[in-house]
Design a protein around this motif. Structure first.
Motif, PDB file in Angstrom:
ATOM      1  N   ARG A   1       0.801  -1.214   0.000  1.00 56.11           N
ATOM      2  CA  ARG A   1       0.000   0.000   0.000  1.00 56.11           C
ATOM      3  C   ARG A   1       0.841   1.274   0.000  1.00 56.11           C
ATOM      4  NH1 ARG A   1      -3.829   1.782   5.039  1.00 56.11           N
ATOM      5  NH2 ARG A   1      -3.644   3.996   4.681  1.00 56.11           N
ATOM      6  N   ASP A   2       1.930   1.283   0.756  1.00 54.42           N
ATOM      7  CA  ASP A   2       2.672   2.526   0.955  1.00 54.42           C
ATOM      8  C   ASP A   2       3.867   2.629   0.013  1.00 54.42           C
ATOM      9  OD1 ASP A   2       1.098   3.691   3.110  1.00 54.42           O
ATOM     10  OD2 ASP A   2       1.789   1.991   4.293  1.00 54.42           O
ATOM     11  N   MET A   3       3.574   2.610  -1.269  1.00 58.09           N
ATOM     12  CA  MET A   3       4.599   2.783  -2.300  1.00 58.09           C
ATOM     13  C   MET A   3       5.247   4.158  -2.130  1.00 58.09           C
ATOM     14  SD  MET A   3       3.820   2.558  -6.364  1.00 58.09           S
ATOM     15  CE  MET A   3       5.073   2.816  -7.617  1.00 58.09           C
ATOM     16  N   GLY A   4       6.540   4.239  -2.437  1.00 61.32           N
ATOM     17  CA  GLY A   4       7.212   5.527  -2.372  1.00 61.32           C
ATOM     18  C   GLY A   4       7.742   5.885  -1.006  1.00 61.32           C
ATOM     19  N   THR A   5       7.767   4.917  -0.065  1.00 63.08           N
ATOM     20  CA  THR A   5       8.203   5.190   1.303  1.00 63.08           C
ATOM     21  C   THR A   5       9.496   4.443   1.616  1.00 63.08           C
ATOM     22  OG1 THR A   5       6.938   3.323   2.179  1.00 63.08           O
ATOM     23  CG2 THR A   5       5.797   5.461   2.037  1.00 63.08           C
ATOM     24  N   VAL A   6      10.079   4.759   2.769  1.00 59.73           N
ATOM     25  CA  VAL A   6      11.247   4.006   3.231  1.00 59.73           C
ATOM     26  C   VAL A   6      10.854   2.552   3.488  1.00 59.73           C
ATOM     27  CG1 VAL A   6      12.975   3.795   5.052  1.00 59.73           C
ATOM     28  CG2 VAL A   6      12.356   6.063   4.186  1.00 59.73           C
ATOM     29  N   GLU A   7       9.664   2.343   4.038  1.00 61.34           N
ATOM     30  CA  GLU A   7       9.175   0.978   4.239  1.00 61.34           C
ATOM     31  C   GLU A   7       9.172   0.218   2.922  1.00 61.34           C
ATOM     32  OE1 GLU A   7       7.217  -2.480   5.875  1.00 61.34           O
ATOM     33  OE2 GLU A   7       8.408  -0.863   6.764  1.00 61.34           O
ATOM     34  N   ALA A   8       8.735   0.866   1.855  1.00 63.79           N
ATOM     35  CA  ALA A   8       8.702   0.224   0.542  1.00 63.79           C
ATOM     36  C   ALA A   8      10.100  -0.164   0.090  1.00 63.79           C
ATOM     37  CB  ALA A   8       8.051   1.147  -0.477  1.00 63.79           C
ATOM     38  N   ALA A   9      11.071   0.708   0.314  1.00 63.22           N
ATOM     39  CA  ALA A   9      12.447   0.414  -0.086  1.00 63.22           C
ATOM     40  C   ALA A   9      13.020  -0.753   0.715  1.00 63.22           C
ATOM     41  CB  ALA A   9      13.312   1.667   0.092  1.00 63.22           C
ATOM     42  N   LEU A  10      12.839  -0.709   2.027  1.00 66.85           N
ATOM     43  CA  LEU A  10      13.354  -1.784   2.876  1.00 66.85           C
ATOM     44  C   LEU A  10      12.712  -3.125   2.514  1.00 66.85           C
ATOM     45  CD1 LEU A  10      13.315   0.053   6.321  1.00 66.85           C
ATOM     46  CD2 LEU A  10      15.355  -0.565   5.011  1.00 66.85           C
ATOM     47  N   ALA A  11      11.386  -3.110   2.345  1.00 70.12           N
ATOM     48  CA  ALA A  11      10.678  -4.347   2.025  1.00 70.12           C
ATOM     49  C   ALA A  11      11.092  -4.891   0.666  1.00 70.12           C
ATOM     50  CB  ALA A  11       9.170  -4.106   2.068  1.00 70.12           C
ATOM     51  N   SER A  12      11.323  -4.018  -0.297  1.00 69.40           N
ATOM     52  CA  SER A  12      11.745  -4.465  -1.622  1.00 69.40           C
ATOM     53  C   SER A  12      13.133  -5.084  -1.570  1.00 69.40           C
ATOM     54  CB  SER A  12      11.718  -3.291  -2.610  1.00 69.40           C
ATOM     55  OG  SER A  12      12.169  -3.696  -3.889  1.00 69.40           O
ATOM     56  N   GLY A  13      14.049  -4.446  -0.852  1.00 70.43           N
ATOM     57  CA  GLY A  13      15.386  -5.010  -0.710  1.00 70.43           C
ATOM     58  C   GLY A  13      15.363  -6.373  -0.047  1.00 70.43           C
ATOM     59  N   LEU A  14      14.517  -6.502   0.969  1.00 76.33           N
ATOM     60  CA  LEU A  14      14.372  -7.775   1.668  1.00 76.33           C
ATOM     61  C   LEU A  14      13.804  -8.842   0.733  1.00 76.33           C
ATOM     62  CD1 LEU A  14      14.658  -8.975   4.558  1.00 76.33           C
ATOM     63  CD2 LEU A  14      12.268  -8.338   4.933  1.00 76.33           C
ATOM     64  N   GLU A  15      12.806  -8.460  -0.046  1.00 71.87           N
ATOM     65  CA  GLU A  15      12.180  -9.406  -0.982  1.00 71.87           C
ATOM     66  C   GLU A  15      13.174  -9.843  -2.055  1.00 71.87           C
ATOM     67  OE1 GLU A  15       8.186  -9.751  -3.766  1.00 71.87           O
ATOM     68  OE2 GLU A  15       9.104  -7.784  -3.482  1.00 71.87           O
ATOM     69  N   THR A  16      13.936  -8.904  -2.594  1.00 70.61           N
ATOM     70  CA  THR A  16      14.907  -9.247  -3.639  1.00 70.61           C
ATOM     71  C   THR A  16      15.945 -10.230  -3.122  1.00 70.61           C
ATOM     72  OG1 THR A  16      14.609  -7.069  -4.663  1.00 70.61           O
ATOM     73  CG2 THR A  16      16.585  -8.300  -5.268  1.00 70.61           C
ATOM     74  N   ALA A  17      16.456  -9.971  -1.922  1.00 68.22           N
ATOM     75  CA  ALA A  17      17.427 -10.899  -1.336  1.00 68.22           C
ATOM     76  C   ALA A  17      16.806 -12.279  -1.133  1.00 68.22           C
ATOM     77  CB  ALA A  17      17.938 -10.342  -0.009  1.00 68.22           C
ATOM     78  N   GLY A  18      15.553 -12.308  -0.688  1.00 69.75           N
ATOM     79  CA  GLY A  18      14.879 -13.588  -0.479  1.00 69.75           C
ATOM     80  C   GLY A  18      14.713 -14.372  -1.759  1.00 69.75           C
ATOM     81  N   ILE A  19      14.361 -13.688  -2.840  1.00 68.58           N
ATOM     82  CA  ILE A  19      14.214 -14.351  -4.143  1.00 68.58           C
ATOM     83  C   ILE A  19      15.543 -14.946  -4.589  1.00 68.58           C
ATOM     84  CG2 ILE A  19      13.818 -13.930  -6.593  1.00 68.58           C
ATOM     85  CD1 ILE A  19      11.715 -11.835  -5.721  1.00 68.58           C
ATOM     86  N   ILE A  20      16.611 -14.181  -4.420  1.00 66.53           N
ATOM     87  CA  ILE A  20      17.942 -14.651  -4.816  1.00 66.53           C
ATOM     88  C   ILE A  20      18.338 -15.887  -4.010  1.00 66.53           C
ATOM     89  CG2 ILE A  20      20.397 -14.080  -4.662  1.00 66.53           C
ATOM     90  CD1 ILE A  20      19.603 -11.188  -5.408  1.00 66.53           C
ATOM     91  N   LEU A  21      18.146 -15.830  -2.714  1.00 62.66           N
ATOM     92  CA  LEU A  21      18.570 -16.937  -1.862  1.00 62.66           C
ATOM     93  C   LEU A  21      17.742 -18.193  -2.105  1.00 62.66           C
ATOM     94  CD1 LEU A  21      19.185 -14.971   1.460  1.00 62.66           C
ATOM     95  CD2 LEU A  21      20.893 -15.840  -0.154  1.00 62.66           C
ATOM     96  N   GLN A  22      16.506 -18.017  -2.514  1.00 63.25           N
ATOM     97  CA  GLN A  22      15.665 -19.170  -2.816  1.00 63.25           C
ATOM     98  C   GLN A  22      15.985 -19.745  -4.186  1.00 63.25           C
ATOM     99  OE1 GLN A  22      11.437 -18.352  -2.942  1.00 63.25           O
ATOM    100  NE2 GLN A  22      10.933 -20.486  -2.515  1.00 63.25           N
ATOM    101  N   ARG A  23      16.255 -18.868  -5.138  1.00 66.51           N
ATOM    102  CA  ARG A  23      16.456 -19.323  -6.520  1.00 66.51           C
ATOM    103  C   ARG A  23      17.852 -19.842  -6.767  1.00 66.51           C
ATOM    104  NH1 ARG A  23      13.892 -16.769 -11.929  1.00 66.51           N
ATOM    105  NH2 ARG A  23      14.953 -18.107 -13.424  1.00 66.51           N
ATOM    106  N   TRP A  24      18.824 -19.166  -6.202  1.00 66.05           N
ATOM    107  CA  TRP A  24      20.230 -19.562  -6.424  1.00 66.05           C
ATOM    108  C   TRP A  24      20.839 -20.022  -5.097  1.00 66.05           C
ATOM    109  CZ3 TRP A  24      18.803 -14.752  -8.912  1.00 66.05           C
ATOM    110  CH2 TRP A  24      18.585 -14.896 -10.284  1.00 66.05           C
ATOM    111  N   ARG A  25      20.503 -21.223  -4.730  1.00 64.73           N
ATOM    112  CA  ARG A  25      20.982 -21.766  -3.454  1.00 64.73           C
ATOM    113  C   ARG A  25      22.442 -22.194  -3.521  1.00 64.73           C
ATOM    114  NH1 ARG A  25      16.786 -22.998   0.064  1.00 64.73           N
ATOM    115  NH2 ARG A  25      14.699 -22.837  -0.841  1.00 64.73           N
ATOM    116  N   GLY A  26      22.967 -22.306  -4.727  1.00 63.63           N
ATOM    117  CA  GLY A  26      24.339 -22.721  -4.880  1.00 63.63           C
ATOM    118  C   GLY A  26      24.472 -24.224  -5.056  1.00 63.63           C
TER     119      GLY A  26
END
Length: 425
Positions: A400-425
């Motif tokens: 809901r709160d696009m354009g906020t610091v919360e949005a940035a933090l949550a997006s960074g967290l989500e991106t890292a999660g996708i990477i760690l799930q997809r590329w486990r090594g």
């Protein structure tokens, strides 16, 4: 077991970049952050406490809504999030009045947006449902909120994306971080370094190159950082400034379907809180007007004698010719008009001042994103982890709160999660 040889380069040391870096490094990945500025934080811009009497924010300031990621991180950092309160006042050119927060979001507006089955721009929505002269006040209130609060253009902004905001009478919960957002950035940066993240300041990225399955991130000084994958967390306008491989360039074009607005922010510290002397305004938190700098707020519940001026949206282009001192002068002029006081009297009381037109910031080119009717599809495309170049940041947040610091933090967290799930090594 994770492949510890995987190397990720993150472009941008703002909230999204630092959050993604911390999560990846904690999981054993090698991470390097390249930041064009000589500081971390991006559009979080701390100002000297020695000048304003507290840790002021020249950029992001408020904690909007529930903000679970922000609040959790603040607890980790030992920082307090304090809910703020106070009255919203309005000046119509003649008189002050305390605004009923429900007034711009009355039953007619609620009924119209609740029944929407297709997305419309705000301008088209108002034309269809509130075109008559009897709705002039409501149209003005909605346009003022869309332009001033969301920094958006009503001719492009999505009505469905703003529906929750309207139905909830605006963001009901407003808070600030004691000590400002700077403390949160310091904590994240320290956490990154503790986990082995290399943070390179003054590293302006100009190109990302893909050769034989490897990625090279080229900086303006000619240095190239080799890696396995890149995460771009820069503000949307800067995506056009970085040369990308063909597939990533094609994906980045989707960013054109996401709005990006500008904000002018002015802080004025006075010798005393003279606005308290106006009858009834001692509880003033926000003050709305139609002056050149239309929105002002105080530090309530703190008693710091500081007024913050705010001008958001496409109208800020009218002041693009002004330098910081010119913006400060415009702020003083606006306060003089609102309070019917001599300009010189207000100017003499200023002991510290700061003004930023975020469109003039070469590493931001604006303030924050907002949704158009085509934004959700664009976000889904940009968020796909289908190549060596990934995208993250507040503009990709689908909450809901696009354009906020919360949005940035949550997006960074989500991106890292996708990477760690997809590329486990």
């Amino acid at each position: 077991m994770p492949d510890n040889s995987q190397h990720f380069v993150i472009v941008g040391a703002g909230a999204a970049g630092l959050m993604a870096a911390r999560e990846l490094a904690r999981a054993g990945r090698r991470v390097t952050i390249l930041e064009a500025r000589e500081r971390c934080g991006g559009r979080i811009c701390p100002l000297p406490a020695s000048e304003f009497g507290y840790a002021a924010d020249g950029g992001a300031e408020f904690v909007h809504g529930e903000a679970p990621v922000t609040r959790r991180l603040a607890r980790e950092a030992g920082l307090s999030v304090r809910t703020i309160g106070g009255a919203q006042w309005s000046f119509d050119g003649t008189t002050f009045s305390r605004e009923n927060p429900r007034e711009p979001y009355d039953e007619r507006l609620h009924a119209a947006v609740k029944g929407l089955t297709e997305d419309l721009t705000v301008a088209e929505f108002l034309r269809r449902h509130f075109a008559g002269p009897e709705h002039a006040r409501l149209r003005h209130a909605v346009e003022r909120m869309v332009e001033g609060y969301d920094a958006a253009d009503p001719a492009r902004a999505s009505t469905l994306a703003l529906r929750d905001e309207w139905m909830n009478d605006g963001h009901a919960i407003q808070a600030r971080l004691d000590g400002g957002y700077g403390g949160l950035i310091e904590f994240l940066a320290a956490e990154c370094r503790k986990s082995g993240v290399g943070i390179h300041l003054g590293a302006l990225v100009t190109a990302i190159e893909e050769v034989d399955g490897r990625v090279g991130v080229r900086c303006a000084d000619g240095e190239v950082h080799g890696c396995d994958r890149v995460i771009l967390t820069v503000p949307l306008p800067l995506l056009r400034k970085i040369a990308l491989p063909a597939a990533a360039r094609e994906k980045a074009a989707a960013a054109d379907d996401i709005g990006f607005g500008n904000v002018i922010k002015i802080l004025l510290r006075f010798t005393r809180p003279w606005w308290h002397e106006r009858e009834g305004l001692a509880d003033m938190l926000f003050l709305l007007s139609d002056e050149t700098i239309p929105v002002w707020w105080t530090r309530l519940p703190d008693q710091h004698p500081v007024l913050t001026g705010w001008f958001g949206g496409p109208g800020t282009a009218e002041l693009s010719h002004l330098d910081p001192q010119g913006l400060i002068d415009a702020g003083v002029d606006s306060l003089a008009a609102i309070f019917s006081l001599p300009r010189g009297e207000i100017a003499r009381g200023v002991v510290a001042a700061s003004a930023t037109n975020w469109a003039h910031d070469q590493f931001a080119r604006g303030a924050y994103s907002w949704a158009t009717p085509r934004t959700r599809a664009a976000q889904e495309r940009l968020a796909r982890a289908d190549g060596p170049v990934l995208f993250s940041g507040e503009a990709l947040y689908r909450g809901r709160d696009m354009g906020t610091v919360e949005a940035a933090l949550a997006s960074g967290l989500e991106t890292a999660g996708i990477i760690l799930q997809r590329w486990r090594g």
